[in-house]
Design an enzyme around this catalytic site. Structure first.
Site, PDB file in Angstrom:
ATOM      1  N   LYS A  27       0.809  -1.219   0.000  1.00  0.00           N
ATOM      2  CA  LYS A  27       0.000   0.000   0.000  1.00  0.00           C
ATOM      3  C   LYS A  27       0.847   1.275   0.000  1.00  0.00           C
ATOM      4  CE  LYS A  27      -3.767  -2.122   2.680  1.00  0.00           C
ATOM      5  NZ  LYS A  27      -4.813  -2.460   1.721  1.00  0.00           N
ATOM      6  N   GLY A  44      -8.984  -6.374   5.470  1.00  0.00           N
ATOM      7  CA  GLY A  44      -9.220  -5.637   6.715  1.00  0.00           C
ATOM      8  C   GLY A  44      -8.269  -6.007   7.845  1.00  0.00           C
ATOM      9  N   HIS A  98     -16.926   3.859   1.268  1.00  0.00           N
ATOM     10  CA  HIS A  98     -16.021   3.114   0.398  1.00  0.00           C
ATOM     11  C   HIS A  98     -16.674   3.056  -0.983  1.00  0.00           C
ATOM     12  CE1 HIS A  98     -13.368  -0.535  -0.548  1.00  0.00           C
ATOM     13  NE2 HIS A  98     -14.224  -0.475  -1.555  1.00  0.00           N
ATOM     14  N   ARG A 148      -7.231  -7.904  -9.474  1.00  0.00           N
ATOM     15  CA  ARG A 148      -7.895  -9.190  -9.733  1.00  0.00           C
ATOM     16  C   ARG A 148      -9.375  -8.928  -9.927  1.00  0.00           C
ATOM     17  NH1 ARG A 148     -10.457  -9.278  -4.668  1.00  0.00           N
ATOM     18  NH2 ARG A 148      -9.153  -8.383  -3.046  1.00  0.00           N
TER      19      ARG A 148
HETATM   20  P1  ADP Z   1      -7.795  -3.912   2.730  1.00  0.00           P
HETATM   21  O1  ADP Z   1      -6.584  -4.178   1.906  1.00  0.00           O
HETATM   22  O2  ADP Z   1      -7.783  -4.681   4.001  1.00  0.00           O
HETATM   23  O3  ADP Z   1      -9.040  -4.031   1.932  1.00  0.00           O
HETATM   24  P2  ADP Z   1      -8.202  -1.020   2.607  1.00  0.00           P
HETATM   25  O4  ADP Z   1      -7.091  -0.036   2.567  1.00  0.00           O
HETATM   26  O5  ADP Z   1      -8.903  -1.272   1.328  1.00  0.00           O
HETATM   27  O6  ADP Z   1      -7.643  -2.391   3.210  1.00  0.00           O
HETATM   28  O7  ADP Z   1      -9.248  -0.556   3.719  1.00  0.00           O
HETATM   29  C1  ADP Z   1     -10.296  -1.396   4.133  1.00  0.00           C
HETATM   30  C2  ADP Z   1     -11.454  -0.568   4.680  1.00  0.00           C
HETATM   31  O8  ADP Z   1     -11.051   0.248   5.781  1.00  0.00           O
HETATM   32  C3  ADP Z   1     -12.045   0.392   3.696  1.00  0.00           C
HETATM   33  O9  ADP Z   1     -13.010  -0.215   2.864  1.00  0.00           O
HETATM   34  C4  ADP Z   1     -12.648   1.454   4.605  1.00  0.00           C
HETATM   35  O10 ADP Z   1     -13.902   1.038   5.101  1.00  0.00           O
HETATM   36  C5  ADP Z   1     -11.700   1.513   5.760  1.00  0.00           C
HETATM   37  N1  ADP Z   1     -10.701   2.581   5.578  1.00  0.00           N
HETATM   38  C6  ADP Z   1      -9.522   2.450   4.946  1.00  0.00           C
HETATM   39  N2  ADP Z   1      -8.833   3.608   4.952  1.00  0.00           N
HETATM   40  C7  ADP Z   1      -9.603   4.506   5.623  1.00  0.00           C
HETATM   41  C8  ADP Z   1      -9.436   5.872   5.992  1.00  0.00           C
HETATM   42  N3  ADP Z   1      -8.321   6.557   5.701  1.00  0.00           N
HETATM   43  N4  ADP Z   1     -10.439   6.494   6.677  1.00  0.00           N
HETATM   44  C9  ADP Z   1     -11.549   5.802   7.012  1.00  0.00           C
HETATM   45  N5  ADP Z   1     -11.756   4.517   6.709  1.00  0.00           N
HETATM   46  C10 ADP Z   1     -10.802   3.852   6.022  1.00  0.00           C
HETATM   47  P1  ADP Z   2     -12.945  -8.031  -2.120  1.00  0.00           P
HETATM   48  O1  ADP Z   2     -12.115  -6.784  -1.922  1.00  0.00           O
HETATM   49  O2  ADP Z   2     -12.763  -8.700  -3.440  1.00  0.00           O
HETATM   50  O3  ADP Z   2     -14.363  -7.849  -1.762  1.00  0.00           O
HETATM   51  P2  ADP Z   2     -12.347  -8.894   0.475  1.00  0.00           P
HETATM   52  O4  ADP Z   2     -11.673  -7.605   0.772  1.00  0.00           O
HETATM   53  O5  ADP Z   2     -13.661  -9.198   1.069  1.00  0.00           O
HETATM   54  O6  ADP Z   2     -12.394  -9.081  -1.115  1.00  0.00           O
HETATM   55  O7  ADP Z   2     -11.395 -10.113   0.815  1.00  0.00           O
HETATM   56  C1  ADP Z   2     -10.042  -9.889   1.085  1.00  0.00           C
HETATM   57  C2  ADP Z   2      -9.213 -10.909   0.423  1.00  0.00           C
HETATM   58  O8  ADP Z   2      -9.444 -12.233   0.945  1.00  0.00           O
HETATM   59  C3  ADP Z   2      -9.513 -10.990  -1.059  1.00  0.00           C
HETATM   60  O9  ADP Z   2      -8.310 -11.084  -1.763  1.00  0.00           O
HETATM   61  C4  ADP Z   2     -10.284 -12.248  -1.157  1.00  0.00           C
HETATM   62  O10 ADP Z   2     -10.170 -12.774  -2.425  1.00  0.00           O
HETATM   63  C5  ADP Z   2      -9.543 -13.097  -0.165  1.00  0.00           C
HETATM   64  N1  ADP Z   2     -10.256 -14.340   0.123  1.00  0.00           N
HETATM   65  C6  ADP Z   2     -11.567 -14.518   0.306  1.00  0.00           C
HETATM   66  N2  ADP Z   2     -11.856 -15.801   0.512  1.00  0.00           N
HETATM   67  C7  ADP Z   2     -10.690 -16.468   0.483  1.00  0.00           C
HETATM   68  C8  ADP Z   2     -10.307 -17.857   0.634  1.00  0.00           C
HETATM   69  N3  ADP Z   2     -11.196 -18.805   0.846  1.00  0.00           N
HETATM   70  N4  ADP Z   2      -9.024 -18.180   0.571  1.00  0.00           N
HETATM   71  C9  ADP Z   2      -8.103 -17.252   0.355  1.00  0.00           C
HETATM   72  N5  ADP Z   2      -8.397 -15.952   0.188  1.00  0.00           N
HETATM   73  C10 ADP Z   2      -9.660 -15.554   0.251  1.00  0.00           C
HETATM   74 MG    MG Z   3      -9.580  -2.963   0.312  1.00  0.00          MG
END
Ligand code: ADP
Ligand code: ADP
Ligand code: MG
Length: 661
Positions: free
Chosen positions: A116, A165, A208, A296
């Site tokens: 990131k 998350g 989001h 992906r």
């Molecule tokens: P991940 O790789 O686990 O998906 P993300 O960076 O996409 O991590 O963040 C996951 C979630 O956390 C987001 O969908 C959002 O709900 C929350 N989030 C992330 N960054 C922020 C931020 N700067 N402020 C508020 N919420 C955030």
């Molecule tokens: P997305 O952003 O596609 O909605 P999520 O943030 O909910 O996906 O999921 C986080 C990650 O965990 C994604 O890369 C998702 O593909 C992965 N994941 C979900 N289920 C599995 C599984 N059974 N085994 C490995 N990885 C998984």
């Molecule tokens: Mg994310």
């Protein structure tokens, strides 16, 4: 187009890819672990290869074995699905080195977005707005604390290698920073083997909103946005497209930023650019920031397919096989509104605990797109993600689509595992969500009202009692209803820990009066429906291997009564064993004259498709066996008698406590 591809995944996404392959006339090779040998994705594919043990590292993560399987079966390309190896650049390179095509972006593009911090730096350089924060290499806790102060609380600590998350902590003020940093780092180390973090301003009233992009390696287009603000612990629960309240200006700005992001890394295939939006003052083009790019196909891609009419997997196959980008930006448009709900095997009242179990009954309504990797009889095992299905609905407007989602959730029937169905339904009916007032904190704020498990009313319990008594079956309108049923019978059953006693009076074919506690209900079967107290209902009674379910808006699952509970009711010294429920005598283990000890097995009764062992309530000698194996018995029928207790009666009229006084 390819002739044959291998799908390096399992579950619903493997099935979904196979669906499109069939439509395009592309043959498919499934891979699977030992426990998945009979899985739906294996049954759907033209060929299947076993990769090894249940643990992902022994099967779905074995890149070399997957590549060998592709070569052995003559597959030209590999579709990675999501999760597993989908964002592993080393795997992408190994696939190419083996002379195969990876259906997805280049290893370089995945690497560019893999961490990131580096991704944010790259995006900032490309002119994409990024969340204000600190993404430096200096990871000294004192430096990080000072940076957090400079950003201004609340801040979000994020693992640079994070996903799903994990490794994320929101910090309200300086006093909580050191502890949160330690916790985030420990989680990141465990999950990703990398404990580097970045800091971000925690955006107020966050939404989001992510953009679906698609590239051919040179150019890219976007397929509009998805709103994924309904989240729990930073994980998506319900997604929709388009985003509520989206304006043409905001969409144009976000779309342009997403295309810039994809083109900056020469992106090929389907990808998602995730943005966080400050919605405290509505959607404004100067208040969205890049969070990360998922290189992906995303779990929630079907909502985009529903509103654009594009099959994203077909596009993936076309571009990977060398065709140009299938559409120009101006060819793409939005139609109506779509929602996706993720149906999970999880115990919501117990803090969303993941659950397992064999799905003894599974049925979905016809008017939705259901993406699933399981069938009735399949198991949700502890090895993989406990997702049962994705329910996708489409309607001309947001409100009509949301009403449809509610109806579809009400029509889902899942038995054999607890699910989050009731929680999803409560969300679909939530006033704020219905009004489009979504933000990522909604579920947390309302979790108390969204979580409770629904409790069946006495009418639903009465229907369950009919199922438990075997009175729910028969031909249309009662023609085949059991005529041998006793005119009045007692029927026990359980809902969770609660024991239910029903009194069933059969008044004619398919016509009953059922007493449940104080309540009495008139139940008839008419026109294929159950009428309760004079009104037709959509309720369905299903008897399956794990008990009886009543599907009536919610899923109510009942089990056989606890035989010990009934034995207790009969008294510990009871001289006879009676059938706790109507059923079939499967086995009798004793004969007259046998001496038995308390707790000894006397007989097995099969009822509600489960076997119940009947045991002796006290020590004694069998005096009479009133039934033979194969006999059908009604509830309360005496089965085995013990000779009168010969031992002198030691009981006094006083309880021991009273005697001591
Ligand atoms: P991940 O790789 O686990 O998906 P993300 O960076 O996409 O991590 O963040 C996951 C979630 O956390 C987001 O969908 C959002 O709900 C929350 N989030 C992330 N960054 C922020 C931020 N700067 N402020 C508020 N919420 C955030
Ligand atoms: P997305 O952003 O596609 O909605 P999520 O943030 O909910 O996906 O999921 C986080 C990650 O965990 C994604 O890369 C998702 O593909 C992965 N994941 C979900 N289920 C599995 C599984 N059974 N085994 C490995 N990885 C998984
Ligand atoms: Mg994310």
């Amino acid at each position: 187009m390819f002739e044959r591809i291998l799908i390096a995944n399992r579950g619903e996404i493997a099935c979904r890819v196979i669906d499109t392959c069939r439509r395009l006339g592309v043959q498919t090779v499934a891979v699977h672990s030992d426990v998945d040998a009979g899985a739906r994705h294996v049954a759907m594919a033209d060929m299947a290869v076993n990769l090894g043990g249940a643990a992902p590292r022994d099967s779905y993560l074995r890149g070399e074995a997957i590549i060998a399987a592709a070569r052995a079966t003559g597959a030209e390309a590999i579709h990675p699905g999501y999760g597993f190896l989908s964002e592993n650049p080393d795997f992408v390179e190994a696939v190419a080195a083996a002379g195969l095509v990876f259906i997805g972006p280049s290893a370089a593009a995945i690497r560019a977005m893999g961490l990131k911090d580096a991704a944010k730096a790259l995006m900032a350089e490309a002119g994409v707005p990024v969340v204000p924060g600190y993404q430096g290499a200096d990871q000294d806790p004192a430096r990080l604390a000072a940076e957090a102060e400079a950003i201004g609380y609340p801040v979000l600590i994020k693992a640079v290698a994070g996903g799903g998350g994990k490794g994320m902590r929101r910090v309200e003020g300086p006093e909580g920073f050191a502890g949160a940093l330690e916790a985030a780092r420990a989680e990141a180390r465990g999950a990703f083997g990398n404990d580097h973090v970045l800091l971000e301003k925690y955006v107020a009233t966050p939404r989001h909103i992510e953009l679906q992009v698609f590239g051919d390696g040179a150019r890219a287009v976007h397929l509009f946005e998805r709103d994924c603000s309904l989240q729990r612990r930073h994980q998506k629960v319900i997604e929709e497209a388009p985003a509520p309240g989206m304006t043409p200006e905001m969409r144009a700005a976000m779309g342009a930023a997403a295309v810039r992001a994809a083109e900056a890394i020469g992106y090929a295939g389907a990808g998602t650019v995730e943005f966080i939006v400050d919605a405290s003052d509505g959607l404004r083009p100067d208040r969205f920031w890049f969070m990360e790019m998922n290189t992906r196909l995303q779990v929630e891609h079907p909502v985009t397919e529903a509103v654009t009419g594009v099959d994203l997997v077909a596009w993936q196959l076309r571009v990977a096989s060398g065709e140009p980008l299938p559409a120009r930006q101006e060819d793409l448009s939005l139609r109506g509104h779509a929602f996706e709900a993720r149906l999970y095997a999880e115990d919501v009242p117990k803090g969303f605990l993941p659950a397992t179990g064999r799905l003894t009954h599974l049925a979905f309504p016809a008017d939705a797109r259901i993406e699933t990797g399981v069938r009735a009889g399949d198991e949700i095992s502890p090895w993989y993600d406990p997702m049962i299905a994705k329910l996708v609905v489409h309607g001309p407007t947001r409100q009509s689509a949301l009403r449809k989602l509610d109806r579809v959730l009400a029509g889902c029937e899942v038995a054999g595992s607890v699910t989050n169905l009731a929680f999803l339904r409560a969300l679909a009916r939530h006033g704020g969500f219905f009004a489009g007032e979504v933000d990522t904190g909604l579920i947390d704020r309302e979790v108390e009202t969204l979580s409770p498990a629904p409790v069946p009313c006495s009418r639903a319990r009465a229907l369950a009692a009919l199922g438990a008594a075997g009175l729910h079956e028969g031909g249309p309108d009662g023609a085949g209803f059991t005529l041998w049923a006793p005119l009045v019978q007692a029927q026990g059953l359980r809902f969770g820990e609660a024991e239910i006693e029903a009194r069933i009076e059969t008044r004619g074919a398919g016509s009953f009066r059922v007493g449940i506690g104080e309540a009495t209900h008139e139940i008839t079967r008419r026109g294929g429906a159950w009428w309760v107290d004079g009104a037709p209902t959509p309720a369905r009674i299903v008897v399956h291997a794990a008990g009886v379910s009543v599907f009536w808006g919610n899923n109510y699952h009942f089990t056989a009564p606890d035989p010990l509970h009934r034995a207790g009711a009969a008294g510990p010294g009871a001289g006879h064993v009676e059938a706790p429920m109507p059923g079939l005598v499967k086995a009798v283990f004793v004969a007259p004259g046998d001496t038995v000890a308390q707790g000894a097995r006397l007989a097995i009764l099969e009822a509600m498709k489960m076997e119940h062992t009947l045991t002796a309530g006290r020590d004694g000698v069998v005096s009479e066996v009133l039934v033979a194996e194969g006999a059908q018995v009604s509830a309360g029928a005496p089965l085995i008698l013990l000779a009168p207790d010969e031992t002198p009666n030691e009981r006094t009229d006083e309880s021991p406590e009273e005697a001591a006084e």
